[in-house]
Design an enzyme around this catalytic site. Structure first.
Site: not given
Length: 314
Positions: A21, A58, A80, A144, A177, A196, A216, A218-219, A257-258
């Site tokens: 993206r 955070e 952020w 979040y 649950r 994320c 979902r 991950a940097d 991903h990197i």
């Protein structure tokens, strides 16, 4: 922290090069799991210095249900800021230099990076000093904190998922649950950044509380060390609130991903030898999880290798 370093090796050696993206490009793998026994020490990365205070502020921001960067800026937490600034720079009220694709441009153009830093400081100053500006441009949408503490129930009310999961752990520990979700399809488009870390589940066994997170996206170089420490800390805090001992943190990744402009930094990090993990200290025993402040939480014995800088992809 060997599970994290092994993830870095796996991606660098066997990952698939893909577009993304942000236009930066990544090398990624899909479907990976790491496990951290919290009895072995607090999993704060030691192969590069990781800012624990930012992780704490955070997480407490999330737990208070806040979604405005002003609160974080007041604690000198800037993680952020880019997403709030992106909203401001794209607005019709903004009349400064062109900030299109500012994250990628700043990584390769020192002159533009200087201009961006100047505009970002102006933005931060207005957020901190102008209540109306902060309400309009500091709010990140229903991210979040909103989903954790005020999920819309479709009937005009809201659901406090954090309070509910604490109650569930205390009163029905064997339940399957104990789940908190940040992924609300009805509101994803209104968020500055779709979540994320999308869903986490708690598990009680033998007096210990464990947590599994599904992430979902991950940097791996910049984000994942924060995510590991943040959810390990959350596990400690929920365990403290429910009278349990911390067990394991299990981190399940979707697209891990990197970014291509982090390859050199990851390579440098993999030459470093991990050091002993620090210990977590939570002060203020009378405070509930919702009343804790950043200064109440610290680590002892943290002796990391030096920080490795890398640009953030926005």
């Amino acid at each position: 922290m060997e599970p994290y370093l092994q993830l870095c090796r796996t991606i660098m050696e066997n990952g698939t090069d893909k577009g993304d993206r942000t236009g930066t490009g990544t090398r990624s793998t899909f479907g990976h799991q790491m496990r951290f026994n919290l009895e072995d020490g607090f999993p704060l990365l030691t192969t590069k210095k990781t800012a624990f205070r930012l992780i704490v502020s955070e997480l407490l921001w999330f737990l208070k249900g806040d979604t405005n960067v002003r609160t974080l800026m007041q604690e000198n937490n800037r993680i952020w800021d880019e997403w709030a600034f992106e909203k401001w720079a794209a607005s019709p009220e903004y009349d400064g230099p062109d900030m299109t694709d500012f994250g990628r441009r700043a990584a390769s153009d020192p002159a533009f990076k200087w201009t961006l830093d100047e505009e970002m400081e102006k933005f931060r100053g207005r957020i901190l000093s102008d209540d109306g500006f902060a309400r309009k441009y500091g709010d990140l949408g229903p991210v979040y904190g909103r989903q954790w503490r005020s999920w819309p129930d479709g009937k005009g009310g809201t659901i406090d998922q954090i309070k509910n999961v604490i109650d569930s752990i205390q009163n029905n520990p064997d339940s399957r649950r104990h789940i908190v979700s940040a992924w609300n399809p009805a509101e994803v488009e209104d968020m500055a950044l779709p979540p994320c870390h999308t869903l986490f589940q708690f598990y009680v066994a033998n007096g210990k509380l464990s947590c599994q997170l599904y992430q979902r996206s991950a940097d791996v170089f910049l984000g994942v060390p924060f995510n590991i420490a943040s959810y390990a800390l959350l596990t400690h805090l929920i365990a403290r609130e429910t009278g349990l001992e911390p067990g394991e943190f299990i981190h399940t990744l979707g697209d891990a991903h990197i970014y291509s402009n982090h390859f050199d930094q990851v390579t440098e990090q993999l030459t470093r030898t991990p050091r002993p993990l620090p210990e977590l200290v939570i002060e203020a025993p009378a405070k509930s999880i919702f009343d804790l402040e950043t200064g109440d939480i610290r680590v002892e014995g943290y002796d990391p290798h030096p920080k490795i800088k890398a640009p953030i992809a926005v």
